[in-house]
Motif scaffolding. Sequence first.
Motif, PDB file in Angstrom:
ATOM      1  N   ALA A 105      80.281 -58.868 -21.096  1.00 55.44           N
ATOM      2  CA  ALA A 105      79.341 -58.670 -22.215  1.00 55.44           C
ATOM      3  C   ALA A 105      79.413 -57.236 -22.725  1.00 55.44           C
ATOM      4  O   ALA A 105      79.326 -56.985 -23.938  1.00 55.44           O
ATOM      5  CB  ALA A 105      77.925 -59.007 -21.768  1.00 55.44           C
TER       6      ALA A 105
ATOM      7  N   PRO B 224      94.376 -57.238 -15.513  1.00 51.13           N
ATOM      8  CA  PRO B 224      93.678 -56.442 -14.504  1.00 51.13           C
ATOM      9  C   PRO B 224      93.917 -54.962 -14.793  1.00 51.13           C
ATOM     10  O   PRO B 224      95.052 -54.545 -15.003  1.00 51.13           O
ATOM     11  CB  PRO B 224      94.350 -56.857 -13.185  1.00 51.13           C
ATOM     12  CG  PRO B 224      94.944 -58.205 -13.473  1.00 51.13           C
ATOM     13  CD  PRO B 224      95.359 -58.163 -14.908  1.00 51.13           C
TER      14      PRO B 224
ATOM     15  N   VAL C 181      92.993 -60.272 -21.416  1.00 52.57           N
ATOM     16  CA  VAL C 181      93.069 -58.890 -20.961  1.00 52.57           C
ATOM     17  C   VAL C 181      93.888 -58.924 -19.664  1.00 52.57           C
ATOM     18  O   VAL C 181      94.270 -60.016 -19.214  1.00 52.57           O
ATOM     19  CB  VAL C 181      91.628 -58.318 -20.776  1.00 52.57           C
ATOM     20  CG1 VAL C 181      90.903 -58.948 -19.609  1.00 52.57           C
ATOM     21  CG2 VAL C 181      91.622 -56.805 -20.658  1.00 52.57           C
TER      22      VAL C 181
ATOM     23  N   TYR D 237      82.140 -64.706  -4.876  1.00 54.88           N
ATOM     24  CA  TYR D 237      83.185 -64.355  -5.841  1.00 54.88           C
ATOM     25  C   TYR D 237      83.587 -62.881  -5.781  1.00 54.88           C
ATOM     26  O   TYR D 237      82.736 -61.988  -5.807  1.00 54.88           O
ATOM     27  CB  TYR D 237      82.714 -64.655  -7.262  1.00 54.88           C
ATOM     28  CG  TYR D 237      82.526 -66.133  -7.523  1.00 54.88           C
ATOM     29  CD1 TYR D 237      83.624 -66.986  -7.619  1.00 54.88           C
ATOM     30  CD2 TYR D 237      81.256 -66.679  -7.668  1.00 54.88           C
ATOM     31  CE1 TYR D 237      83.458 -68.345  -7.844  1.00 54.88           C
ATOM     32  CE2 TYR D 237      81.074 -68.038  -7.905  1.00 54.88           C
ATOM     33  CZ  TYR D 237      82.185 -68.866  -7.990  1.00 54.88           C
ATOM     34  OH  TYR D 237      82.012 -70.209  -8.217  1.00 54.88           O
TER      35      TYR D 237
ATOM     36  N   ARG E 100      71.721 -61.189 -10.930  1.00 55.19           N
ATOM     37  CA  ARG E 100      71.631 -62.170 -12.015  1.00 55.19           C
ATOM     38  C   ARG E 100      72.919 -62.214 -12.836  1.00 55.19           C
ATOM     39  O   ARG E 100      73.201 -63.197 -13.508  1.00 55.19           O
ATOM     40  CB  ARG E 100      70.429 -61.864 -12.916  1.00 55.19           C
ATOM     41  CG  ARG E 100      69.111 -62.352 -12.306  1.00 55.19           C
ATOM     42  CD  ARG E 100      68.043 -62.506 -13.375  1.00 55.19           C
ATOM     43  NE  ARG E 100      67.747 -61.217 -14.003  1.00 55.19           N
ATOM     44  CZ  ARG E 100      66.847 -60.351 -13.526  1.00 55.19           C
ATOM     45  NH1 ARG E 100      66.135 -60.654 -12.473  1.00 55.19           N
ATOM     46  NH2 ARG E 100      66.642 -59.206 -14.127  1.00 55.19           N
TER      47      ARG E 100
ATOM     48  N   TRP F 139      85.369 -45.630 -11.779  1.00 54.81           N
ATOM     49  CA  TRP F 139      85.884 -46.533 -10.738  1.00 54.81           C
ATOM     50  C   TRP F 139      86.762 -45.762  -9.747  1.00 54.81           C
ATOM     51  O   TRP F 139      86.797 -46.072  -8.562  1.00 54.81           O
ATOM     52  CB  TRP F 139      86.737 -47.652 -11.341  1.00 54.81           C
ATOM     53  CG  TRP F 139      86.033 -48.666 -12.188  1.00 54.81           C
ATOM     54  CD1 TRP F 139      85.282 -48.425 -13.302  1.00 54.81           C
ATOM     55  CD2 TRP F 139      86.037 -50.089 -12.010  1.00 54.81           C
ATOM     56  NE1 TRP F 139      84.828 -49.611 -13.820  1.00 54.81           N
ATOM     57  CE2 TRP F 139      85.278 -50.641 -13.055  1.00 54.81           C
ATOM     58  CE3 TRP F 139      86.635 -50.937 -11.074  1.00 54.81           C
ATOM     59  CZ2 TRP F 139      85.083 -52.010 -13.188  1.00 54.81           C
ATOM     60  CZ3 TRP F 139      86.441 -52.298 -11.210  1.00 54.81           C
ATOM     61  CH2 TRP F 139      85.666 -52.829 -12.246  1.00 54.81           C
TER      62      TRP F 139
HETATM   63  N1  CAA Z   1      80.648 -60.110 -16.875  1.00 59.50           N
HETATM   64  C1  CAA Z   1      79.440 -60.308 -17.397  1.00 59.50           C
HETATM   65  N2  CAA Z   1      78.614 -61.295 -17.007  1.00 59.50           N
HETATM   66  C2  CAA Z   1      79.028 -62.118 -16.029  1.00 59.50           C
HETATM   67  C3  CAA Z   1      80.281 -61.964 -15.424  1.00 59.50           C
HETATM   68  C4  CAA Z   1      81.119 -60.898 -15.874  1.00 59.50           C
HETATM   69  N3  CAA Z   1      82.311 -60.644 -15.349  1.00 59.50           N
HETATM   70  N4  CAA Z   1      80.434 -62.930 -14.492  1.00 59.50           N
HETATM   71  C5  CAA Z   1      79.301 -63.643 -14.514  1.00 59.50           C
HETATM   72  N5  CAA Z   1      78.453 -63.163 -15.439  1.00 59.50           N
HETATM   73  C6  CAA Z   1      77.119 -63.648 -15.786  1.00 59.50           C
HETATM   74  C7  CAA Z   1      77.206 -64.915 -16.624  1.00 59.50           C
HETATM   75  O1  CAA Z   1      77.420 -64.605 -17.982  1.00 59.50           O
HETATM   76  C8  CAA Z   1      75.859 -65.523 -16.353  1.00 59.50           C
HETATM   77  O2  CAA Z   1      74.904 -64.849 -17.161  1.00 59.50           O
HETATM   78  P1  CAA Z   1      73.726 -65.694 -17.915  1.00 59.50           P
HETATM   79  O3  CAA Z   1      72.948 -66.331 -16.792  1.00 59.50           O
HETATM   80  O4  CAA Z   1      72.969 -64.645 -18.645  1.00 59.50           O
HETATM   81  O5  CAA Z   1      74.423 -66.704 -18.776  1.00 59.50           O
HETATM   82  C9  CAA Z   1      75.565 -65.139 -14.916  1.00 59.50           C
HETATM   83  O6  CAA Z   1      76.425 -64.046 -14.617  1.00 59.50           O
HETATM   84  C10 CAA Z   1      75.884 -66.253 -13.937  1.00 59.50           C
HETATM   85  O7  CAA Z   1      77.234 -66.666 -14.172  1.00 59.50           O
HETATM   86  P2  CAA Z   1      77.634 -68.221 -14.397  1.00 59.50           P
HETATM   87  O8  CAA Z   1      76.547 -68.962 -15.066  1.00 59.50           O
HETATM   88  O9  CAA Z   1      78.962 -68.239 -15.091  1.00 59.50           O
HETATM   89  O10 CAA Z   1      77.754 -68.721 -12.868  1.00 59.50           O
HETATM   90  P3  CAA Z   1      78.745 -69.808 -12.275  1.00 59.50           P
HETATM   91  O11 CAA Z   1      78.306 -69.997 -10.860  1.00 59.50           O
HETATM   92  O12 CAA Z   1      78.805 -71.018 -13.157  1.00 59.50           O
HETATM   93  O13 CAA Z   1      80.204 -69.137 -12.306  1.00 59.50           O
HETATM   94  C11 CAA Z   1      81.807 -67.341 -12.010  1.00 59.50           C
HETATM   95  C12 CAA Z   1      80.452 -67.974 -11.562  1.00 59.50           C
HETATM   96  C13 CAA Z   1      82.960 -68.291 -11.613  1.00 59.50           C
HETATM   97  C14 CAA Z   1      81.932 -66.025 -11.259  1.00 59.50           C
HETATM   98  C15 CAA Z   1      81.803 -67.139 -13.533  1.00 59.50           C
HETATM   99  O14 CAA Z   1      80.628 -66.446 -13.900  1.00 59.50           O
HETATM  100  C16 CAA Z   1      82.978 -66.366 -14.048  1.00 59.50           C
HETATM  101  O15 CAA Z   1      84.055 -66.931 -14.203  1.00 59.50           O
HETATM  102  N6  CAA Z   1      82.781 -65.049 -14.347  1.00 59.50           N
HETATM  103  C17 CAA Z   1      83.796 -64.221 -15.001  1.00 59.50           C
HETATM  104  C18 CAA Z   1      84.914 -63.853 -14.050  1.00 59.50           C
HETATM  105  C19 CAA Z   1      85.947 -63.019 -14.771  1.00 59.50           C
HETATM  106  O16 CAA Z   1      86.544 -63.427 -15.752  1.00 59.50           O
HETATM  107  N7  CAA Z   1      86.175 -61.791 -14.262  1.00 59.50           N
HETATM  108  C20 CAA Z   1      87.143 -60.867 -14.827  1.00 59.50           C
HETATM  109  C21 CAA Z   1      86.469 -59.928 -15.790  1.00 59.50           C
HETATM  110  S1  CAA Z   1      87.628 -58.885 -16.651  1.00 59.50           S
HETATM  111  C22 CAA Z   1      87.931 -57.597 -15.575  1.00 59.50           C
HETATM  112  O17 CAA Z   1      87.429 -57.542 -14.476  1.00 59.50           O
HETATM  113  C23 CAA Z   1      88.869 -56.525 -16.119  1.00 59.50           C
HETATM  114  C24 CAA Z   1      89.294 -55.513 -15.132  1.00 59.50           C
HETATM  115  O18 CAA Z   1      90.327 -55.614 -14.530  1.00 59.50           O
HETATM  116  C25 CAA Z   1      88.502 -54.319 -14.876  1.00 59.50           C
END
Ligand code: CAA
Length: 267
Positions: A77, A148, A146, A114, A32, A97
């Motif tokens: 979150a 990577p 932020v 993804y 989810r 990790w």
């Molecule tokens: N963290 C927390 N929650 C996430 C998440 C993430 N990285 N990616 C997706 N979710 C959650 C969404 O908040 C959503 O939750 P709700 O249903 O409660 O609102 C659920 O997953 C489904 O996501 P979407 O509604 O956004 O689905 P979509 O199909 O429209 O888009 C996606 C999919 C393109 C993957 C989009 O969710 C997205 O862009 N996610 C974030 C990607 C991102 O920025 N990743 C980098 C994180 S920072 C990091 O990783 C730092 C590091 O180097 C360690």
Amino acid sequence: MTAHEATPAIDENLVLLEMVGRVAVIRLNRPRQMNALNDALMDALGLALLACEQDDGVGAIVITGNDKAFAAGADIAAMRGWDYMDVFKSNYITRNWETLRNVRKPVIAAVAGYALGGGCELAMACDILIAADNAVFGLPELKLAVIPGAGGTQRLPRAISKAKAMDMCMTARNMDADEAERSGLVSRVVAAGRLMDEAMAVAQTIAGFSLPSMMAVKEAINRACESSLSEGMLFERRQLHALFATEDLKEGMNAFLERRAAVFRHR
Ligand code: CAA
């Protein structure tokens, strides 16, 4: 939860571990949240990896997600409320990790959907990366201001060149499976419906070979990424010499000369 609150208990449902012969399949299981990688999930993944590492019955490990997401990155979150002391004191990322980095057995990432941010970094930390044709790779961290932080800025330029790594990180754009294959980020791309068949076939081939020899080749190739050619060559030569002490090397050569299948005992 703040970063310095150690996860009290491991939720085993966050990763599902299944044995298929000598192959361990670890499935990330927060569908989810697109398998967003929170501390509890990374603790569970670390424990599963350590269990596989200690189990003599495991010859190869496959890490996968679901059809829509391998993992959409670190959990935004969870991170939102953290401050510097939270992440510094808890040793964020390094603490759990990095368990993957210390695994000596071969690890295959089977990626569909993804693989963004930390999800892409997790896949890159595996030894072999097999992608479904619907896979999407990216390091979009700058969208969140932020960067990577789980190896992306280090492994991506080593995998696909500095210019392309800069392009990916600085523009936060995604890469599809074909571009990822052309760039050398993934070793093969297969139709989405065949991803697990292909990953399992690769894993079973790997798990059928001698484990000590497999561990030696993994160590030697990883050393190539971190040392000069002459240091790497010396390391490789010593690994080769050491394998002459194994039963499996004798068995492999005897089996060839006797025109029969080798039976490795992984010693
Ligand atoms: N963290 C927390 N929650 C996430 C998440 C993430 N990285 N990616 C997706 N979710 C959650 C969404 O908040 C959503 O939750 P709700 O249903 O409660 O609102 C659920 O997953 C489904 O996501 P979407 O509604 O956004 O689905 P979509 O199909 O429209 O888009 C996606 C999919 C393109 C993957 C989009 O969710 C997205 O862009 N996610 C974030 C990607 C991102 O920025 N990743 C980098 C994180 S920072 C990091 O990783 C730092 C590091 O180097 C360690």
